[in-house]
Each structure stands twice: as C-alpha cells, then as structure tokens.
Scaffold this motif. Structure first.
Motif, PDB file in Angstrom:
ATOM      1  N   VAL A  88      20.137   6.856  -2.058  1.00 31.77           N
ATOM      2  CA  VAL A  88      19.876   5.544  -2.645  1.00 31.77           C
ATOM      3  C   VAL A  88      18.495   5.054  -2.228  1.00 31.77           C
ATOM      4  CG1 VAL A  88      20.600   3.132  -2.751  1.00 31.77           C
ATOM      5  CG2 VAL A  88      22.320   4.937  -2.742  1.00 31.77           C
ATOM      6  N   GLY A  89      18.215   5.107  -0.923  1.00 29.77           N
ATOM      7  CA  GLY A  89      16.916   4.658  -0.447  1.00 29.77           C
ATOM      8  C   GLY A  89      15.786   5.521  -0.940  1.00 29.77           C
ATOM      9  N   ALA A  90      15.992   6.843  -0.940  1.00 31.44           N
ATOM     10  CA  ALA A  90      14.949   7.761  -1.389  1.00 31.44           C
ATOM     11  C   ALA A  90      14.636   7.558  -2.869  1.00 31.44           C
ATOM     12  CB  ALA A  90      15.382   9.207  -1.141  1.00 31.44           C
ATOM     13  N   SER A  91      15.676   7.410  -3.673  1.00 34.87           N
ATOM     14  CA  SER A  91      15.468   7.221  -5.116  1.00 34.87           C
ATOM     15  C   SER A  91      14.739   5.914  -5.404  1.00 34.87           C
ATOM     16  CB  SER A  91      16.818   7.226  -5.840  1.00 34.87           C
ATOM     17  OG  SER A  91      17.508   8.435  -5.640  1.00 34.87           O
ATOM     18  N   CYS A  92      15.156   4.859  -4.714  1.00 33.31           N
ATOM     19  CA  CYS A  92      14.513   3.563  -4.908  1.00 33.31           C
ATOM     20  C   CYS A  92      13.055   3.610  -4.481  1.00 33.31           C
ATOM     21  CB  CYS A  92      15.263   2.499  -4.121  1.00 33.31           C
ATOM     22  SG  CYS A  92      14.614   0.829  -4.352  1.00 33.31           S
ATOM     23  N   ALA A  93      12.790   4.215  -3.327  1.00 30.55           N
ATOM     24  CA  ALA A  93      11.420   4.293  -2.816  1.00 30.55           C
ATOM     25  C   ALA A  93      10.515   5.086  -3.749  1.00 30.55           C
ATOM     26  CB  ALA A  93      11.430   4.928  -1.425  1.00 30.55           C
ATOM     27  N   GLN A  94      10.990   6.230  -4.195  1.00 31.55           N
ATOM     28  CA  GLN A  94      10.166   7.072  -5.062  1.00 31.55           C
ATOM     29  C   GLN A  94       9.951   6.429  -6.428  1.00 31.55           C
ATOM     30  OE1 GLN A  94       8.419   9.506  -4.242  1.00 31.55           O
ATOM     31  NE2 GLN A  94       9.343  10.656  -2.575  1.00 31.55           N
ATOM     32  N   SER A 130      14.172  13.956  -1.939  1.00 33.06           N
ATOM     33  CA  SER A 130      14.763  14.954  -1.049  1.00 33.06           C
ATOM     34  C   SER A 130      15.183  14.297   0.254  1.00 33.06           C
ATOM     35  CB  SER A 130      13.750  16.076  -0.768  1.00 33.06           C
ATOM     36  OG  SER A 130      14.285  17.022   0.137  1.00 33.06           O
ATOM     37  N   VAL A 131      16.423  14.544   0.672  1.00 29.99           N
ATOM     38  CA  VAL A 131      16.934  13.983   1.927  1.00 29.99           C
ATOM     39  C   VAL A 131      17.628  15.090   2.718  1.00 29.99           C
ATOM     40  CG1 VAL A 131      17.229  11.687   0.930  1.00 29.99           C
ATOM     41  CG2 VAL A 131      19.139  13.300   0.885  1.00 29.99           C
ATOM     42  N   GLN A 132      17.859  14.827   4.005  1.00 29.02           N
ATOM     43  CA  GLN A 132      18.493  15.815   4.873  1.00 29.02           C
ATOM     44  C   GLN A 132      19.584  15.150   5.703  1.00 29.02           C
ATOM     45  OE1 GLN A 132      15.800  18.703   6.882  1.00 29.02           O
ATOM     46  NE2 GLN A 132      14.128  17.457   6.076  1.00 29.02           N
ATOM     47  N   ALA A 133      20.800  15.618   5.527  1.00 30.83           N
ATOM     48  CA  ALA A 133      21.905  15.073   6.324  1.00 30.83           C
ATOM     49  C   ALA A 133      21.723  15.421   7.789  1.00 30.83           C
ATOM     50  CB  ALA A 133      23.235  15.618   5.810  1.00 30.83           C
ATOM     51  N   ARG A 134      21.212  16.615   8.054  1.00 27.58           N
ATOM     52  CA  ARG A 134      20.902  17.058   9.414  1.00 27.58           C
ATOM     53  C   ARG A 134      19.413  17.382   9.475  1.00 27.58           C
ATOM     54  NH1 ARG A 134      25.489  18.076  12.316  1.00 27.58           N
ATOM     55  NH2 ARG A 134      27.442  18.259  11.128  1.00 27.58           N
ATOM     56  N   TRP A 135      18.762  16.915  10.530  1.00 24.66           N
ATOM     57  CA  TRP A 135      17.317  17.068  10.614  1.00 24.66           C
ATOM     58  C   TRP A 135      16.895  16.977  12.078  1.00 24.66           C
ATOM     59  CZ3 TRP A 135      13.446  13.230   7.850  1.00 24.66           C
ATOM     60  CH2 TRP A 135      12.145  13.751   7.913  1.00 24.66           C
ATOM     61  N   PRO A 136      16.792  18.123  12.775  1.00 24.11           N
ATOM     62  CA  PRO A 136      16.372  18.095  14.184  1.00 24.11           C
ATOM     63  C   PRO A 136      14.996  17.435  14.331  1.00 24.11           C
ATOM     64  CG  PRO A 136      17.277  20.228  13.605  1.00 24.11           C
ATOM     65  CD  PRO A 136      17.115  19.480  12.316  1.00 24.11           C
ATOM     66  N   MET A 137      14.869  16.534  15.274  1.00 20.92           N
ATOM     67  CA  MET A 137      13.629  15.792  15.439  1.00 20.92           C
ATOM     68  C   MET A 137      12.481  16.696  15.895  1.00 20.92           C
ATOM     69  SD  MET A 137      13.418  11.961  16.956  1.00 20.92           S
ATOM     70  CE  MET A 137      13.430  12.422  18.670  1.00 20.92           C
ATOM     71  N   ASP A 196       0.808  -1.224   0.000  1.00 20.59           N
ATOM     72  CA  ASP A 196       0.000   0.000   0.000  1.00 20.59           C
ATOM     73  C   ASP A 196       0.841   1.274   0.000  1.00 20.59           C
ATOM     74  OD1 ASP A 196      -2.644  -1.261   0.227  1.00 20.59           O
ATOM     75  OD2 ASP A 196      -1.963  -1.860   2.224  1.00 20.59           O
ATOM     76  N   ALA A 197       2.063   1.219   0.520  1.00 23.47           N
ATOM     77  CA  ALA A 197       2.899   2.417   0.602  1.00 23.47           C
ATOM     78  C   ALA A 197       4.337   2.017   0.889  1.00 23.47           C
ATOM     79  CB  ALA A 197       2.384   3.355   1.699  1.00 23.47           C
ATOM     80  N   ILE A 198       5.249   2.961   0.687  1.00 25.45           N
ATOM     81  CA  ILE A 198       6.665   2.742   0.960  1.00 25.45           C
ATOM     82  C   ILE A 198       7.164   3.833   1.907  1.00 25.45           C
ATOM     83  CG2 ILE A 198       8.978   2.532  -0.024  1.00 25.45           C
ATOM     84  CD1 ILE A 198       7.730   1.721  -2.647  1.00 25.45           C
ATOM     85  N   ALA A 199       7.859   3.435   2.948  1.00 26.77           N
ATOM     86  CA  ALA A 199       8.506   4.377   3.864  1.00 26.77           C
ATOM     87  C   ALA A 199      10.015   4.220   3.716  1.00 26.77           C
ATOM     88  CB  ALA A 199       8.086   4.100   5.306  1.00 26.77           C
ATOM     89  N   TYR A 200      10.729   5.324   3.733  1.00 27.34           N
ATOM     90  CA  TYR A 200      12.179   5.275   3.577  1.00 27.34           C
ATOM     91  C   TYR A 200      12.828   6.301   4.504  1.00 27.34           C
ATOM     92  CZ  TYR A 200      11.538   9.515   0.790  1.00 27.34           C
ATOM     93  OH  TYR A 200      11.207  10.798   0.392  1.00 27.34           O
ATOM     94  N   THR A 201      14.067   6.080   4.843  1.00 28.58           N
ATOM     95  CA  THR A 201      14.797   7.020   5.688  1.00 28.58           C
ATOM     96  C   THR A 201      15.202   8.231   4.863  1.00 28.58           C
ATOM     97  OG1 THR A 201      15.649   5.200   7.018  1.00 28.58           O
ATOM     98  CG2 THR A 201      16.735   7.324   7.249  1.00 28.58           C
ATOM     99  N   ALA A 202      14.724   9.410   5.259  1.00 30.00           N
ATOM    100  CA  ALA A 202      15.037  10.644   4.541  1.00 30.00           C
ATOM    101  C   ALA A 202      16.088  11.471   5.269  1.00 30.00           C
ATOM    102  CB  ALA A 202      13.770  11.473   4.349  1.00 30.00           C
ATOM    103  N   GLY A 203      16.509  11.043   6.452  1.00 29.66           N
ATOM    104  CA  GLY A 203      17.524  11.748   7.207  1.00 29.66           C
ATOM    105  C   GLY A 203      17.299  11.519   8.687  1.00 29.66           C
ATOM    106  N   PRO A 204      18.232  11.942   9.507  1.00 30.90           N
ATOM    107  CA  PRO A 204      19.593  12.372   9.149  1.00 30.90           C
ATOM    108  C   PRO A 204      20.462  11.181   8.777  1.00 30.90           C
ATOM    109  CG  PRO A 204      19.334  12.354  11.523  1.00 30.90           C
ATOM    110  CD  PRO A 204      17.989  12.027  10.958  1.00 30.90           C
ATOM    111  N   GLY A 205      21.604  11.472   8.160  1.00 30.00           N
ATOM    112  CA  GLY A 205      22.498  10.404   7.740  1.00 30.00           C
ATOM    113  C   GLY A 205      23.454  10.890   6.669  1.00 30.00           C
ATOM    114  N   LEU A 206      24.130   9.942   6.018  1.00 26.91           N
ATOM    115  CA  LEU A 206      25.035  10.261   4.918  1.00 26.91           C
ATOM    116  C   LEU A 206      24.208  10.556   3.674  1.00 26.91           C
ATOM    117  CD1 LEU A 206      27.631   7.363   5.431  1.00 26.91           C
ATOM    118  CD2 LEU A 206      27.793   9.731   6.259  1.00 26.91           C
ATOM    119  N   ALA A 252       4.737   7.313  -1.186  1.00 27.41           N
ATOM    120  CA  ALA A 252       6.005   7.097  -0.476  1.00 27.41           C
ATOM    121  C   ALA A 252       6.145   8.207   0.549  1.00 27.41           C
ATOM    122  CB  ALA A 252       7.182   7.116  -1.437  1.00 27.41           C
ATOM    123  N   LEU A 253       6.801   7.901   1.650  1.00 25.21           N
ATOM    124  CA  LEU A 253       6.943   8.889   2.718  1.00 25.21           C
ATOM    125  C   LEU A 253       8.327   8.784   3.344  1.00 25.21           C
ATOM    126  CD1 LEU A 253       5.455  11.061   4.453  1.00 25.21           C
ATOM    127  CD2 LEU A 253       4.951   9.209   6.073  1.00 25.21           C
TER     128      LEU A 253
END
Length: 341
Positions: A90-96, A328-335, A74-84, A106-107
C-alpha cells in the motif's frame, strides 16, 4: 530537501514531512489497535485495507499542518520492508504513484533502519559509532553502527522477539492487545520477588537472545496459579512484574556485553519496546556505571511512525541514492544488506 515519509509496515499508518534544514515539519499517525484487538493480534488483510483507507487523508493532513503544497515536495520515502507484504505494498504503491505524478524521486527505506535512526530526530542525537539495541514485536538485535548503512550484526534472538514475548505472555493471562503496554501497566502494581523467572542465555558467552523459554515459564506459573484457584488481578500484576524484570535484565546484560565487545560507551535503543520505562531506567543505570550515554526517541517515535522513514529516506536521498519507478517490497530484509552512504 523536503521529504514526505510513508510508513505502512504493519498496523499503523504513518505520514510525516521532514525538511533537511528545518527538521520535522509535521507528522500524523493512525493506529489500528482497536481494529485488531478483537482478534488478539494483527490480521494482515484488515491491516492492508485500512492503510488504503487512511493514507491519502493523512497525507493531506500533514501537508496542511506544515503549510506546504505538493509542488514543494522534493522526494518521497516509504517503508519497503521488512513487514507484512500487503501492508507494505500500500505504501509503496502510493509513494510510487505520487512520485510519478509529481515528477520527483521515491526511495524505499528499511523499516528497522528507520527505527535505528529515530533518536537522531531528538535535540541531543547520538554520534557514530554506537551500539544499537533494536527491540520490537518482530526484532531483537544488537548492532554495531559506524554510520548510516554501516551495520554489523552482533547478536539477535533465536526465537521470539522481546515484544512478541510480551504480547504472548499478556494474551495467555487474558490481557488486551497489544500486550506490551498492558504488562508494563500491571508490573507497576506488582509485588517484587513473589515470582522469579530465568534470564535466558545470560549464563553463557555470546550476544544472542532467546525468549521462548521465558514465555513458557510465565505460562506454567500462570497455569499453576489458576489450578490453585489464584487467578486474581494481583497475581497477574506479580507475574507481569517478574516477566518484565527478566526481559529487562536480560537485555541490559547483553547490551553491557556488546558495549564492552565493541569498545564503545554509546548505546541507542529503538523500536516499540524501547518505550518501556523500566528498560530505559535499567539501561541508563548501566551506562551511568560505565560513564557512557544511552539515547532513545520520544515515546511516540518508538513505535512505527512516518517521521523516522522521512528522516532515514532524506539521509539516503541527499547522498544521491534513488530507485527506478518500480513497486517492490520485501517481507524479510536483513539490515546487513543495506549499502552505506
């Protein structure tokens, strides 16, 4: 709702399938530890390339284990940040790309929110509100949690994260990467009391952390023993034990303060360092004295994994959150920037 979760924030490729009614159906993980060990730490470019190599085979593996086909997702969730950034992309592109091809949403999920919610995959999940200790190679934070997306930062490290300090201390003694498990292994053979290191920032009020000075104390002690011709395995064990004791006691003192400040008796520990047995024992003892409870994920879900991303994404997707087709991803992302449900 059936959600495919993808985790590629650093050096582990995680894929999982989570059903909102049946729970976790399948998960798979490929760790790049052997790839990066020769360099003593994560090499971002190598991490990104390996994610590309592993992602689709792991997705096929998870679908096969769950007995599902793509049309059921029904949907795909992927890590958008923080990270390398490269790894995240890679994950964002694959998910989208898969979401576009399959005609589903996708979210992007916050990596640390995934860790924070990972204990909810267990049979006895914590109830809101609670205090969370997020402790990993990149983060050491105390957060008051009143609900998903309702986070108040209470304290954080001013320099090295606890997991980073473990890794650096291990490296200076010539131990293998990753250093945290190596320190814990040697600590189990250490002689208590031979070395004593400071408990940083526990002699003053507040909930912030600092581990750089502790790391320096361990380095100075190791160099002094080397100069004295004593760089034996037992000395490594004794320093490891003293270092682990200092980190664990510091974290325990700060968690106790945070619980009292918040007026709560429920503590969640999450992130890679939460798998440390000494830390779990110390926090369980402290919560027992407070007549409270401590919650954590099973060891395989303490480190990065796809299950936590699938679960966290499922909660937000069920609440109606979605995003446009956009990589779109974020290397730094305050929770604290996250919205509530």
């Amino acid at each position: 709702m059936l959600v495919l979760g993808l985790e590629t924030s650093c050096d582990e490729t995680g894929v999982a399938l989570y059903d909102s009614e049946k729970g976790l159906l399948a998960d798979a993980l490929f760790s790049q530890i052997d790839l990066h060990r020769a360099y003593g730490g994560v090499v971002p470019e190598l991490a990104s390339r390996d994610h590309v190599k592993r992602m689709l085979p792991l997705i096929r593996q998870v679908l096969a284990e769950a007995g599902c086909v793509a049309t059921e997702i029904d949907a795909i969730a992927y890590t958008a940040g923080p990270g390398l950034v490269g790894a995240l992309l890679v994950g964002a592109s694959c998910a989208q790309a898969l979401a576009f091809a399959w005609g589903i949403p996708a979210l992007g999920v916050h990596h640390m929110e995934g860790h924070l919610l990972a204990p909810m995959l267990e049979e006895n999940p914590p109830q809101f509100p609670f205090v969370a200790l997020l402790v990993s190679g990149g983060h050491t934070q105390l957060v008051r949690v009143d609900g998903i997306g309702e986070y108040e930062l209470m304290g954080e490290t001013l320099d090295d994260a606890a997991g980073e300090a473990f890794d650096k201390t291990a490296k200076m003694m010539g131990l293998h990467y990753p250093g945290g498990p190596e320190i814990a292994r040697l600590a189990s053979q250490g002689v208590p009391g031979r070395f004593v290191f400071p408990r940083p920032m526990t002699d003053r009020p507040g909930l912030d952390f600092s581990f750089s000075g502790l790391k320096t104390s361990a380095l100075n002690t190791w160099q002094q023993r080397q100069s004295a011709g004593d760089d034996s395995e037992q000395t490594r064990c004794d320093i490891s034990l003293a270092f682990q004791h200092a980190v664990v006691e510091t974290l325990t003192i700060k968690c106790k303060r945070a619980l009292k400040q918040a007026g709560l008796k429920r503590l969640v520990i999450a992130g890679g360092v939460s798998a440390n047995k000494a830390l779990r024992v110390s926090l369980e003892k402290m919560l027992g004295e407070l007549h409270g409870n401590v919650f954590y994920a099973r060891p395989e879900f303490c480190t990065d994994n796809g299950a936590m991303i699938a679960f966290a994404g499922c909660q937000r997707l069920q609440a109606g959150q979605k995003e446009e087709l956009n990589i779109s991803v974020q290397a730094r992302w305050p929770m604290e920037q996250l919205s509530g449900l």
